[in-house]
Enzyme design. Structure first.
Site, PDB file in Angstrom:
ATOM      1  N   ARG A 144       0.825  -1.214   0.000  1.00 38.61           N
ATOM      2  CA  ARG A 144       0.000   0.000   0.000  1.00 38.61           C
ATOM      3  C   ARG A 144       0.857   1.260   0.000  1.00 38.61           C
ATOM      4  O   ARG A 144       0.453   2.284  -0.567  1.00 38.61           O
ATOM      5  CB  ARG A 144      -0.968  -0.019   1.175  1.00 38.61           C
ATOM      6  CG  ARG A 144      -2.121  -0.957   0.893  1.00 38.61           C
ATOM      7  CD  ARG A 144      -3.171  -0.923   1.971  1.00 38.61           C
ATOM      8  NE  ARG A 144      -4.410  -1.503   1.459  1.00 38.61           N
ATOM      9  CZ  ARG A 144      -5.350  -2.032   2.211  1.00 38.61           C
ATOM     10  NH1 ARG A 144      -5.217  -2.051   3.519  1.00 38.61           N
ATOM     11  NH2 ARG A 144      -6.433  -2.531   1.669  1.00 38.61           N
ATOM     12  N   LYS A 188     -18.410 -16.493   2.786  1.00 38.63           N
ATOM     13  CA  LYS A 188     -19.849 -16.192   2.922  1.00 38.63           C
ATOM     14  C   LYS A 188     -20.560 -15.948   1.601  1.00 38.63           C
ATOM     15  O   LYS A 188     -20.226 -15.026   0.866  1.00 38.63           O
ATOM     16  CB  LYS A 188     -20.032 -14.963   3.807  1.00 38.63           C
ATOM     17  CG  LYS A 188     -20.006 -15.305   5.287  1.00 38.63           C
ATOM     18  CD  LYS A 188     -20.297 -14.094   6.124  1.00 38.63           C
ATOM     19  CE  LYS A 188     -21.783 -14.007   6.473  1.00 38.63           C
ATOM     20  NZ  LYS A 188     -22.057 -12.820   7.312  1.00 38.63           N
ATOM     21  N   GLY A 242      -9.317  -8.687   0.085  1.00 37.02           N
ATOM     22  CA  GLY A 242      -8.096  -8.668   0.884  1.00 37.02           C
ATOM     23  C   GLY A 242      -7.442 -10.031   0.997  1.00 37.02           C
ATOM     24  O   GLY A 242      -6.230 -10.184   0.774  1.00 37.02           O
ATOM     25  N   GLY A 246     -12.635  -4.308  -0.044  1.00 34.08           N
ATOM     26  CA  GLY A 246     -14.063  -3.975   0.105  1.00 34.08           C
ATOM     27  C   GLY A 246     -14.516  -2.956  -0.924  1.00 34.08           C
ATOM     28  O   GLY A 246     -15.598  -3.071  -1.504  1.00 34.08           O
TER      29      GLY A 246
HETATM   30  P1  ADP Z   1     -11.692 -11.820   0.387  1.00 30.43           P
HETATM   31  O1  ADP Z   1     -11.070 -11.178   1.613  1.00 30.43           O
HETATM   32  O2  ADP Z   1     -10.695 -12.064  -0.689  1.00 30.43           O
HETATM   33  O3  ADP Z   1     -12.920 -11.065  -0.068  1.00 30.43           O
HETATM   34  P2  ADP Z   1     -13.251 -13.670   1.952  1.00 30.43           P
HETATM   35  O4  ADP Z   1     -13.006 -12.791   3.148  1.00 30.43           O
HETATM   36  O5  ADP Z   1     -14.607 -13.703   1.390  1.00 30.43           O
HETATM   37  O6  ADP Z   1     -12.191 -13.288   0.808  1.00 30.43           O
HETATM   38  O7  ADP Z   1     -12.857 -15.178   2.301  1.00 30.43           O
HETATM   39  C1  ADP Z   1     -11.610 -15.544   2.824  1.00 30.43           C
HETATM   40  C2  ADP Z   1     -11.742 -16.558   3.916  1.00 30.43           C
HETATM   41  O8  ADP Z   1     -12.469 -17.693   3.496  1.00 30.43           O
HETATM   42  C3  ADP Z   1     -10.368 -17.060   4.331  1.00 30.43           C
HETATM   43  O9  ADP Z   1     -10.131 -16.708   5.684  1.00 30.43           O
HETATM   44  C4  ADP Z   1     -10.472 -18.579   4.145  1.00 30.43           C
HETATM   45  O10 ADP Z   1      -9.831 -19.304   5.180  1.00 30.43           O
HETATM   46  C5  ADP Z   1     -11.964 -18.798   4.191  1.00 30.43           C
HETATM   47  N1  ADP Z   1     -12.321 -20.066   3.551  1.00 30.43           N
HETATM   48  C6  ADP Z   1     -12.102 -20.441   2.296  1.00 30.43           C
HETATM   49  N2  ADP Z   1     -12.512 -21.725   2.083  1.00 30.43           N
HETATM   50  C7  ADP Z   1     -12.996 -22.161   3.270  1.00 30.43           C
HETATM   51  C8  ADP Z   1     -13.550 -23.394   3.714  1.00 30.43           C
HETATM   52  N3  ADP Z   1     -13.675 -24.432   2.895  1.00 30.43           N
HETATM   53  N4  ADP Z   1     -13.959 -23.477   5.005  1.00 30.43           N
HETATM   54  C9  ADP Z   1     -13.805 -22.428   5.840  1.00 30.43           C
HETATM   55  N5  ADP Z   1     -13.287 -21.238   5.479  1.00 30.43           N
HETATM   56  C10 ADP Z   1     -12.881 -21.107   4.211  1.00 30.43           C
HETATM   57 MG    MG Z   2     -11.699 -11.186   3.665  1.00 27.31          MG
END
Ligand code: ADP
Ligand code: MG
Length: 409
Positions: A42, A207, A360, A383
């Site tokens: 960053r 999610k 992130g 975000g």
């Molecule tokens: P980003 O930050 O890129 O938007 P998210 O916050 O939506 O991504 O998701 C990231 C999280 O999802 C990570 O902490 C990862 O450990 C979790 N994750 C991915 N696959 C699984 C799984 N099968 N079971 C539990 N958690 C998971």
């Molecule tokens: Mg995340």
């Protein structure tokens, strides 16, 4: 939709010589307990705008937030200080960076008057006062009292209506955005409005409900959705495939069913994992087992996609014209559970398609995979990039587009 920069000046178009430029940056870098910067991306991303302002003879006031300090907590005031960031900025720019403990102190004006060409000012972590997140006009008026020109280059914070992002630019007539925001918006606009077909969207993470606005917004543009991560289990369950104890959002199963129908009606594809890496529980060190099909046993839960899934997804990724990826394919942070995510990172890196990573955790996963330099764009604003793509108006952009609000002064 019109280009998000319509009606917004970029820093190149602003008169900044000898002017006090308030430059809002996203210097929210991860720090270790000993105050060592563990990822300086960053800071590096902010440099082009800083250098431009300095080369044009502006008097720079840099401002950023860092982490989520608890107000009035003395430990947080030390641990979340911007001091290590200022030290790094000095190394990178060769300029002395004067850290101002209290942005509301009268001394700032005097310092600016006497600021030398080899110096710039950095305000201490804006979130040390609750007025920042409260979008306080009173706080913004103090900042405005020593600001001639306002420049926002904090893409990662532009989805927040906070004082330095929204209230302050509303009080300033001369304002615009920096090079980082300009680049981020050009890339995201291209993905959203002019994606080269086939447009492949890779979704993972934890999610489903977080990603629904994104799916809804882009469903007509996307040719294939590839779904992995914990998200996949909700979709597999909606198809009647056993998912054992895997994370499922029961409330989203009907959305998932409807999503299959909508994609089918459009003659488009949704790819789900064909195999999984499973564990008996989510504890670290749990025994990992590879499944040979898409079904998961009752006593297990999915922690990553398996090798068949990586091949299955990679074929589609190889043919893509545009790729947008948000959400890791598994718990990549954990030993032994990163193969799926890293395999997809490799496929994205090897594809000729224009590739953009948002989110992130996804950004750090791609960095860990070693393929960071082979993707076209990693958004610095997790975000903010998702909110932009799902059609949310970013307060930080609205405020630099709007005319100065004279009535509040
Ligand atoms: P980003 O930050 O890129 O938007 P998210 O916050 O939506 O991504 O998701 C990231 C999280 O999802 C990570 O902490 C990862 O450990 C979790 N994750 C991915 N696959 C699984 C799984 N099968 N079971 C539990 N958690 C998971
Ligand atoms: Mg995340």
């Amino acid at each position: 939709m019109s280009h998000p920069l319509t009606g917004i000046k970029t820093v190149k178009e602003l008169e900044i010589e000898k002017k006090v430029v308030f430059l809002r940056l996203d210097l929210n870098v991860p720090l270790t307990k000993d105050g060592v910067i563990s990822d300086e991306n960053r800071i590096l991303a902010a440099l082009p705008t800083i250098e431009h302002c300095l080369s044009r003879g502006a008097k720079l006031v840099i401002a950023s937030h860092l982490g989520r300090p608890k107000k009035g907590n003395p430990t947080d005031r030390v641990q979340l200080s911007l001091e290590p960031v200022c030290a790094r900025l000095t190394e990178l720019t060769g300029k002395e960076v004067l850290l101002i403990d209290d942005p509301e102190d009268d001394s700032v004006k005097g310092m600016l008057k006497n600021l030398r060409e080899d110096q710039m000012i950095c305000l201490e972590n804006l979130r040390f006062t609750e007025k920042e997140e409260a979008n306080s006009t009173e706080f913004a008026q103090v900042l405005a009292s020593y600001t001639d020109v306002y420049v926002n280059d904090a893409f990662g914070a532009s989805h927040r209506a906070h004082a330095s992002i929204a209230a302050l630019p509303n009080l300033i007539a001369q304002k615009g955005v920096g090079f980082l925001i300009e680049k981020e918006l050009n890339v995201l606009y291209k993905v959203q409005e002019q994606p080269k077909a086939p447009f492949v969207m890779i979704l993972g993470g934890s999610k489903v409900s977080d990603k629904i606005p994104l799916i809804d917004r882009l469903i007509d543009k996307v040719d294939s959705f590839l779904i992995g991560g914990a998200m996949a289990y909700t979709f597999l369950k909606a198809k009647g495939i056993p998912v054992g104890k895997s994370l499922v959002e029961e409330s989203q199963i009907s959305f998932a069913r409807h999503f299959f129908e909508r994609m089918e009606a459009r003659g488009k594809k949704i790819l789900l994992p064909l195999d999984h890496l499973t564990a008996p529980n989510l504890e670290a060190g749990a025994t990992l087992t590879q499944t040979s099909s898409d079904a998961i046993r009752d006593d297990s839960l999915g922690v990553d996609i398996g090798p068949l899934s990586v091949t299955h997804f990679s074929r589609v990724i190889a043919e893509a014209g545009t790729i947008f990826w948000n959400g890791p394919m598994g718990i990549f942070e954990r030993e032994g559970c990163s193969k799926g995510t890293f395999g997809i990172a490799r496929a994205v890196a090897e594809s000729k398609g224009f590739s953009v990573i948002g989110g992130g955790d996804s950004a750090s996963a791609v960095e860990m995979s070693g393929y960071k330099d082979k993707v076209d764009h990693i958004s610095t604003g997790g975000g903010a990039s998702l909110e932009y793509l799902q059609g949310t108006k970013l307060p930080g952009l609205a405020a630099v587009r709007a005319p100065k609000r004279s009535e509040v002064l």
